[in-house]
Write an enzyme that holds these catalytic residues in place. Structure first.
Site, short mmCIF file in Angstrom:
data_model
loop_
_atom_site.label_atom_id
_atom_site.label_comp_id
_atom_site.label_asym_id
_atom_site.label_seq_id
_atom_site.Cartn_x
_atom_site.Cartn_y
_atom_site.Cartn_z
CG ASP A 139 -2.34 2.39 6.50
OD1 ASP A 139 -2.57 2.00 5.33
OD2 ASP A 139 -2.61 3.54 6.89
CG ASP A 160 -2.07 7.34 0.59
OD1 ASP A 160 -1.12 8.07 0.30
OD2 ASP A 160 -3.06 7.18 -0.14
CG ASP A 176 -1.76 1.13 1.44
OD1 ASP A 176 -2.27 1.65 0.44
OD2 ASP A 176 -1.96 1.53 2.62
MG LIG Z 1 -3.04 3.05 3.53
#
Ligand SMILES: [Mg+2]
Length: 150
Positions: free
Chosen positions: A116, A9, A7
């Site tokens: 995240d 961000d 990922d």
């Molecule tokens: Mg993310």
């Protein structure tokens, strides 16, 4: 060979810091909708240890690495900025055609997803979801320990 999706961000790019520092962050209509902030995604700072770790993975023949991010639907520039962001931070030869922008991460076939957040299909990913920033994987060092022990 293990296929790894990473990922952007909150894993490679420091979205939180960019949001806080953006001059329009507290103004309507961006307050509460930071994903719509103009130009936000272009200049995000890398998260500590992320660039070195991903370069290690990209150069390791045991791993097949892709960037897997969800770009905001209502901010079409962000789709371009994500493509430019990885070009800014990695060697073109290693990352060419390895960016996937998708709202359904569970559709992708692979062994690991480093993400995240559980949204956009992350929690239903068919392989192992490495929850970046969580208790087990608070940083890139712990992620690399997991991947390199595999
Ligand atoms: Mg993310």
């Amino acid at each position: 060979m293990k296929r790894v999706y990473i990922d952007l961000d909150g894993v490679l790019a420091d979205f939180e810091k960019g949001r806080k520092n953006h001059p329009l962050g507290n103004q309507t209509p961006y307050k509460g909708r930071p994903d719509r902030l103009p130009g936000l995604f272009k200049d995000l700072e890398p998260i500590k240890g992320s660039i070195g770790a991903v370069n290690k993975l990209l150069n390791n023949p045991n791993f097949d690495v892709y960037f897997l991010s969800t770009a905001p639907w209502d901010n079409p520039d962000a789709w371009t900025h994500k493509r430019l962001w990885i070009a800014n931070h990695f060697d073109e030869k290693l990352i060419r055609k390895r960016l996937i922008l998708c709202h359904h991460k569970n559709f992708l076939k692979g062994d690991f997803l480093i993400d995240d957040r559980k949204w956009n299909g992350a929690q239903d990913f068919e392989g192992e979801w490495i929850e970046f920033g969580g208790q087990q994987f608070p940083d890139w060092e712990s992620v690399m320990n997991r991947l390199e022990s595999f």
